[in-house]
Write an enzyme that holds these catalytic residues in place. Sequence first.
Site, PDB file in Angstrom:
ATOM      1  N   THR A  25       0.809  -1.118  -0.083  1.00 20.98           N
ATOM      2  CA  THR A  25       0.098  -0.004   0.017  1.00 20.98           C
ATOM      3  C   THR A  25       0.815   1.304   0.022  1.00 20.98           C
ATOM      4  O   THR A  25       0.303   2.363   0.438  1.00 20.98           O
ATOM      5  CB  THR A  25      -0.924   0.178   1.166  1.00 20.98           C
ATOM      6  OG1 THR A  25      -0.270  -0.040   2.228  1.00 20.98           O
ATOM      7  CG2 THR A  25      -1.844  -1.376   1.331  1.00 20.98           C
ATOM      8  N   TYR A  69       5.311   4.926   4.258  1.00 16.03           N
ATOM      9  CA  TYR A  69       4.431   5.280   3.377  1.00 16.03           C
ATOM     10  C   TYR A  69       3.348   6.316   3.547  1.00 16.03           C
ATOM     11  O   TYR A  69       2.533   6.256   3.037  1.00 16.03           O
ATOM     12  CB  TYR A  69       3.571   3.842   2.981  1.00 16.03           C
ATOM     13  CG  TYR A  69       4.302   2.665   2.847  1.00 16.03           C
ATOM     14  CD1 TYR A  69       5.646   2.758   2.643  1.00 16.03           C
ATOM     15  CD2 TYR A  69       3.896   1.396   2.815  1.00 16.03           C
ATOM     16  CE1 TYR A  69       6.750   1.766   2.577  1.00 16.03           C
ATOM     17  CE2 TYR A  69       4.573   0.113   2.548  1.00 16.03           C
ATOM     18  CZ  TYR A  69       5.777   0.380   2.286  1.00 16.03           C
ATOM     19  OH  TYR A  69       6.734  -0.723   2.110  1.00 16.03           O
TER      20      TYR A  69
END
Length: 262
Positions: A25, A69
């Site tokens: 992700t 992230y």
Amino acid sequence: MGGCILQKRCLGKSGIEVSVLGLGTVKFGRNQGVKYPATFTLPKDHEIEYLLEIAKELGINLLDTAPAYGCSEERLGKLLAGKRQEWIISTKAGEEFIDGQSYFDFSKVAIRKSVERSLKRLRTDYLDVVLVHSNGEDERIIHEDQVFDTLAALKAEGKIRAYGMSTKTVAGGLLTIDRADVAMVGFNPAYTEEHQVIIEAQQKQKGIFIKKALASGHLHTLGVTNPVADTMKFILAEAGVTSVIVGTINSAHLRENVASLK
């Protein structure tokens, strides 16, 4: 192409069962300083929600995220509200990505703080897997920072179910297999240097997550006819591999990745 078609494998001796393909992700929350061939804009919430629905329909139950992230953890936390039990969530600790720059801290205080923050961001009271996000100094992080002692304490407290490291060296991978539940290593037809770690994991009944399976979108450089299918077949022929983590925000790519495993 509906239905749960994906095989699941046990993550070592952890009691956790994960689909052989996991969804990475990074693109949910970060588009700076990434090594993909094309630039991209971050997807909207409804686009991520749709992708998660497709992933679930295809039999994927593993989501791989990290504080590094960008806003990936927060976005997942919001979108998985009420659906937490349906997913195995793997996140990381040790690396931050702030204003286009990576910062690393593997101290006991930093790792614990990172895990507590991930629990809040993901709106959950437990994390299935936490991996140390290595900066390349695998052995030093294990020996001097004693990261696995910190994670073992968090596991004993019930905050995490399994732990390990996303390693950058063979020595670090072997140490991780010896002392933790799972190692995340690079492996594809053009890169087999860490194969020894996969063999060791199988012998010791530990988990293996594969990163950079599709060479961060540069698969055409591998010189194979059917890049995705051939690569997946090559990787999953290894009995020691638990799951291949592939990041995408494109539902057609996700379906193609799953179809390649048939």
